[in-house]
Design a protein around this motif. Structure first.
Motif, PDB file in Angstrom:
ATOM      1  N   CYS A   3       0.836  -1.194   0.000  1.00 35.39           N
ATOM      2  CA  CYS A   3       0.000   0.000   0.000  1.00 35.39           C
ATOM      3  C   CYS A   3       0.869   1.241   0.000  1.00 35.39           C
ATOM      4  N   SER A  51       6.668   0.334 -10.145  1.00 31.81           N
ATOM      5  CA  SER A  51       6.168  -0.796 -10.941  1.00 31.81           C
ATOM      6  C   SER A  51       7.292  -1.480 -11.719  1.00 31.81           C
ATOM      7  N   SER A  96       6.014  -3.413  -6.728  1.00 34.77           N
ATOM      8  CA  SER A  96       4.812  -2.949  -7.418  1.00 34.77           C
ATOM      9  C   SER A  96       3.682  -2.732  -6.408  1.00 34.77           C
ATOM     10  N   ASP A 145      -0.175  -2.239  -4.948  1.00 36.82           N
ATOM     11  CA  ASP A 145      -1.493  -2.855  -5.104  1.00 36.82           C
ATOM     12  C   ASP A 145      -2.633  -1.912  -4.739  1.00 36.82           C
ATOM     13  N   CYS A 146      -2.325  -0.930  -3.891  1.00 37.49           N
ATOM     14  CA  CYS A 146      -3.396  -0.108  -3.332  1.00 37.49           C
ATOM     15  C   CYS A 146      -2.847   1.267  -2.971  1.00 37.49           C
ATOM     16  N   ALA A 191      -4.767   6.448  -9.020  1.00 35.39           N
ATOM     17  CA  ALA A 191      -4.850   5.023  -8.666  1.00 35.39           C
ATOM     18  C   ALA A 191      -5.606   4.242  -9.733  1.00 35.39           C
ATOM     19  N   LEU A 243      -5.351   0.256  -9.668  1.00 31.39           N
ATOM     20  CA  LEU A 243      -5.107  -0.069  -8.259  1.00 31.39           C
ATOM     21  C   LEU A 243      -6.363   0.088  -7.416  1.00 31.39           C
TER      22      LEU A 243
END
Length: 457
Positions: free
Chosen positions: A12, A103, A108, A110-111, A125, A130
């Motif tokens: 995150c 990335s 990388s 996710d949120c 996002a 994401l």
């Protein structure tokens, strides 16, 4: 436990609006996520990263973006409006650059959990596919008011003598956030707080820095519209459930506290005998209000510990510090959580910022509410009339709380019959706050649900 997503721990990015009062709660939420196996990187502005003192025990990784004013933040902008517009433009671009950099590495993302004051982060996002979770740093009651203004369902300023909104007690115009009843005060900030809801319907999660038991009616109402979860009170774990052993402080601070001097002084005073006074990191009192507060403290005849930031020291009455040295200690900053938990503290004279309100409530400290602006007036209404764990000091027609009102409220809490009931209620809220973040408590369950869904989405 280690949460896995596509072969790696879910990561995150947690993006805060760049002030102390916004970073503290979102950082504490980040620590709770890390404790449950989510990797977290805090994102703040380049200028803020240069001005912070970071605690050595804070393990949260840090990345930066630009608000367009890397050498001075909002103080270097032509206007508040100009700052916010540039932050949106430059912040969006530099957040995009950061996501592209991450990335291409093993980190990388996710949120993105983003401060509600920065709705443009959700657009970024979504461009990257994401999960987007908006984090509201203020109470649900205040958020509800702003939502109704955003939807055109509440006029600003209100024209009715009493305002009825779903999930809230009846409010008078002066109980509203200051941006609502005093529209001319900070119009750019008014636009910002209302714009929190500009794209909230697209967020995957709506996270609020409160706990369910504190505001059940308004939480229930808002949860009908959005996937809303309460995750508070977001204060360091060692002051609540004690599950995060190193979590004794927020971990990032603009100011350096006079810790030793404060605690040594408090140790020399009897249980419940000291009035603690602080107006947070942003509120600035007029000279006249500082004088009234000073003499109200003196007239109360209580011991007092007063935080007066260095640039406001000149507002104190001449010779006040010397003349009251037998009763009071004036410092530039202090470790507020340690002070509030000290047995010598009998009450807290506060501006009612949401962080200070939650800290006092979570630690069972009665409050004398002296709200200044933004959400503080609404918080003060709840402190006195809903949670019944403090008194709101009345202001005169000029908006100043006079020394007689300061003295009367302090004496009532420290010595009066009403104070006994207030102290009893304060202890009740202290218990409920701890239970919310204890294992299986309302906020703990919500954080666990967020972690589980993120790890398996």
């Amino acid at each position: 436990m280690e949460k896995e997503r596509n072969g790696h721990s879910a990561l995150c990015l947690v993006l805060s609006y760049p002030t102390q009062g916004h970073i503290n709660p979102i950082l504490e939420f980040s620590k709770r996520l890390e404790h449950k196996g989510i990797k977290v990187t805090l994102v703040t502005t380049r200028f803020m990263s240069k001005t912070y003192h970071k605690d050595a025990s804070n393990s949260i990784a840090l990345e930066t973006i630009s608000d367009g004013y890397d050498e001075g933040r909002i103080g270097h902008a032509e206007s508040i409006q100009a700052y916010l517009e540039r932050f949106c433009r430059v912040g969006s671009q530099t957040l995009t650059d950061l996501l592209e950099k991450l990335s291409s590495s093993s980190n990388s993302v996710d949120c993105i959990v983003y401060d509600a004051f920065l709705p443009w982060a959700l657009d970024v996002a979504k461009k990257f596919g994401l999960v987007g979770a908006v984090f509201f740093t203020q109470s649900c009651a205040v958020d509800n008011v702003y939502y109704h203004v955003h939807k055109g369902l509440l006029k600003s300023p209100p024209s009715e003598p009493q305002i009825l909104l779903p999930g809230l007690p009846p409010l008078q115009p002066q109980d509203m956030p200051s941006f609502i009843y005093d529209l001319e005060s900070y119009p750019a900030f008014f636009d910002m707080v209302v714009s929190q809801f500009s794209n909230v319907d697209k967020a995957d999660w709506v996270i609020c820095n409160t706990f369910y038991e504190l505001e059940p009616e308004v939480v229930d109402w808002m949860a009908k519209m959005w996937p809303l979860r309460t995750v508070g009170p977001t204060i360091p774990s060692m002051f609540l459930d004690k599950r995060l052993e190193d979590d004794k402080d927020y971990g990032f601070s603009i100011f350096k506290p006079n810790s030793d001097a404060c605690m040594k002084w408090l140790n020399d005073h009897p249980k419940g005998s000291v009035v603690y006074v602080s107006f947070g990191s942003l509120a600035s009192l007029d000279v006249e209000q500082m004088e009234e507060l000073a003499w109200g403290l003196r007239k109360s005849n209580s011991f007092f510990l007063w935080v007066v930031r260095a640039f406001e020291e000149a507002k104190l009455p001449k010779n006040f510090v010397e003349e009251t040295s037998d009763k009071g200690l004036v410092v530039h900053w202090c470790p507020q959580l340690e002070v509030l938990t000290h047995e010598a503290i009998g009450c807290f004279v506060t501006h009612c910022g949401w962080n200070s309100t939650l800290e006092a409530l979570s630690l069972g400290v009665p409050m004398v509410a002296v709200p200044q602006w933004t959400d503080q007036t609404t918080n003060a209404k709840y402190i006195m009339d809903v949670w019944k764990m403090g008194l709101k000091a009345p202001a005169d027609e000029k908006g100043f709380v006079r020394r007689e009102a300061v003295e009367r409220c302090i004496r009532e809490i420290m010595e009066g019959e009403k104070g006994k009931e207030i102290k009893k209620n304060a202890l009740k809220w202290k218990t409920l706050a701890k239970e919310a973040v204890d294992q299986g408590g309302s906020s703990d369950k919500n954080i666990e649900e967020f972690v589980t869904k993120l790890a398996h989405s």
